[in-house]
Design a protein around this motif. Structure first.
Motif, PDB file in Angstrom:
ATOM      1  N   LEU A 162       0.915  -1.170   0.102  1.00 13.51           N
ATOM      2  CA  LEU A 162      -0.081   0.089   0.058  1.00 13.51           C
ATOM      3  C   LEU A 162       0.749   1.330   0.309  1.00 13.51           C
ATOM      4  N   THR A 163       2.018   1.366   0.678  1.00 11.41           N
ATOM      5  CA  THR A 163       2.867   2.469   1.304  1.00 11.41           C
ATOM      6  C   THR A 163       3.858   2.708   0.187  1.00 11.41           C
ATOM      7  N   SER A 164       4.425   1.511  -0.086  1.00 12.65           N
ATOM      8  CA  SER A 164       5.693   1.382  -0.595  1.00 12.65           C
ATOM      9  C   SER A 164       6.957   1.666   0.363  1.00 12.65           C
ATOM     10  N   ILE A 165       6.610   1.946   1.524  1.00  5.49           N
ATOM     11  CA  ILE A 165       7.728   1.649   2.696  1.00  5.49           C
ATOM     12  C   ILE A 165       8.056   0.372   2.862  1.00  5.49           C
ATOM     13  N   ARG A 166       9.372   0.252   2.853  1.00  7.81           N
ATOM     14  CA  ARG A 166      10.066  -1.060   3.332  1.00  7.81           C
ATOM     15  C   ARG A 166      10.473  -1.417   4.650  1.00  7.81           C
ATOM     16  N   GLN A 167      10.672  -2.411   4.885  1.00 11.33           N
ATOM     17  CA  GLN A 167      11.059  -2.797   6.316  1.00 11.33           C
ATOM     18  C   GLN A 167      12.294  -2.072   6.378  1.00 11.33           C
ATOM     19  N   GLN A 168      13.324  -1.929   5.653  1.00  8.18           N
ATOM     20  CA  GLN A 168      14.448  -1.517   5.874  1.00  8.18           C
ATOM     21  C   GLN A 168      14.477   0.121   6.026  1.00  8.18           C
ATOM     22  N   ASP A 169      13.610   0.747   5.561  1.00  4.93           N
ATOM     23  CA  ASP A 169      13.178   2.066   5.548  1.00  4.93           C
ATOM     24  C   ASP A 169      12.865   2.554   7.121  1.00  4.93           C
ATOM     25  N   ILE A 170      12.314   1.581   7.766  1.00  9.28           N
ATOM     26  CA  ILE A 170      11.871   1.946   9.117  1.00  9.28           C
ATOM     27  C   ILE A 170      12.768   1.308  10.273  1.00  9.28           C
ATOM     28  N   GLU A 212      -2.851  16.469 -11.710  1.00 15.29           N
ATOM     29  CA  GLU A 212      -2.259  15.293 -12.026  1.00 15.29           C
ATOM     30  C   GLU A 212      -1.574  14.963 -10.426  1.00 15.29           C
ATOM     31  N   LEU A 213      -1.810  13.535 -10.169  1.00 11.39           N
ATOM     32  CA  LEU A 213      -1.328  13.098  -8.749  1.00 11.39           C
ATOM     33  C   LEU A 213       0.298  13.090  -9.165  1.00 11.39           C
ATOM     34  N   LYS A 214       0.871  13.869  -8.106  1.00  8.75           N
ATOM     35  CA  LYS A 214       2.402  13.567  -8.239  1.00  8.75           C
ATOM     36  C   LYS A 214       3.097  12.609  -7.335  1.00  8.75           C
ATOM     37  N   GLY A 215       3.946  11.909  -7.712  1.00  9.35           N
ATOM     38  CA  GLY A 215       4.691  11.121  -6.685  1.00  9.35           C
ATOM     39  C   GLY A 215       4.098   9.921  -6.388  1.00  9.35           C
ATOM     40  N   ILE A 216       4.126   9.083  -5.235  1.00  8.56           N
ATOM     41  CA  ILE A 216       3.545   7.590  -4.923  1.00  8.56           C
ATOM     42  C   ILE A 216       2.436   8.010  -3.917  1.00  8.56           C
ATOM     43  N   HIS A 217       1.124   7.497  -4.307  1.00  9.81           N
ATOM     44  CA  HIS A 217       0.237   7.420  -3.449  1.00  9.81           C
ATOM     45  C   HIS A 217       0.186   6.799  -2.334  1.00  9.81           C
ATOM     46  N   HIS A 218      -0.170   7.424  -1.256  1.00  9.93           N
ATOM     47  CA  HIS A 218       0.054   6.601   0.136  1.00  9.93           C
ATOM     48  C   HIS A 218       1.407   6.670   0.621  1.00  9.93           C
ATOM     49  N   ARG A 219       2.351   7.577   0.161  1.00  9.38           N
ATOM     50  CA  ARG A 219       3.415   8.024   0.883  1.00  9.38           C
ATOM     51  C   ARG A 219       3.115   9.125   1.398  1.00  9.38           C
ATOM     52  N   GLY A 220       3.600   9.450   2.698  1.00 13.03           N
ATOM     53  CA  GLY A 220       3.070  10.758   3.306  1.00 13.03           C
ATOM     54  C   GLY A 220       3.668  12.078   2.786  1.00 13.03           C
ATOM     55  N   ILE A 221       5.016  12.144   2.498  1.00  8.74           N
ATOM     56  CA  ILE A 221       5.248  13.352   1.678  1.00  8.74           C
ATOM     57  C   ILE A 221       4.769  13.841   0.587  1.00  8.74           C
ATOM     58  N   ASP A 222       4.614  12.703  -0.361  1.00 13.07           N
ATOM     59  CA  ASP A 222       4.076  12.944  -1.572  1.00 13.07           C
ATOM     60  C   ASP A 222       2.461  13.402  -1.756  1.00 13.07           C
TER      61      ASP A 222
END
Length: 187
Positions: free
Chosen positions: A69-77, A159-169
């Motif tokens: 959903l978020t594209s956030i990976r385990q290594q990111d956190i 236009e939706l910019k970036g990745i949907h369900h990423r906080g900053i985008d």
């Protein structure tokens, strides 16, 4: 006019631990990303941005649903700051901008901040005022139906910019919606 220059909309979008099988109850969800922009009320430009991954402690292993959903990976956190340290850094940025109003798409982000602040015994970092931009968007359209952020962008032809369900985008995209509804008239 001089005082208006110092007013900002702090637009925040959070991503949190989540699942699609009930393994993480909503009262145990934790913030894993804070995305925020300071939208200048006078210029309608973003004057500052903040992005921070956060290491969850209740459910430290991300579900595959959450990663997809978020594209956030385990290594990111895994090596990210814990909530109290992340909030401290976020508060330093917030304090640089006087007279801001905390805004988000819906009330979820405010509720999640309140929940995480309580769990980690950290003071709530925002002023009491909160603007629900999702509600303001519906009022702008003159409808009672609530829309998701991506649908709101589509309805406005943005236009939706970036990745949907990423906080900053998502924070940047919500800022684009808010700028539009505050500066355009319905035709």
């Amino acid at each position: 006019m001089k005082t208006q220059i110092s007013h900002y909309f702090l637009i925040v979008d959070l991503e949190a631990t989540c699942c699609n099988n009930g393994s993480i109850p909503s009262h145990e969800m934790e913030i894993i990303e804070i995305g925020a922009v300071m939208l200048n009320r006078a210029t309608w430009k973003i004057d500052s941005e903040f992005q921070q991954f956060i290491q969850p402690v209740r459910h430290p292993q991300l579900t595959s649903f959450c990663t997809e959903l978020t594209s956030i990976r385990q290594q990111d956190i895994n090596q990210a700051l814990r909530f109290p340290e992340a909030i401290s850094g976020f508060k330093e940025l917030i304090d640089l901008f006087p007279n801001y109003i905390f805004c988000s798409w819906g009330n979820y982000d405010k509720k999640q901040f309140l929940q995480d602040c309580q769990f980690h015994n950290v003071p709530y970092p925002f002023t009491p005022e909160h603007i629900n931009i999702k509600k303001e968007f519906s009022e702008y359209l003159g409808v009672s139906k609530g829309f998701g952020m991506a649908m709101a962008l589509e309805l406005l032809g943005i236009e939706l910019k970036g990745i949907h369900h990423r906080g900053i985008d998502d924070a940047r995209n919500i800022a684009a919606i808010y700028k539009y509804i505050k500066t355009q008239k319905i035709s």
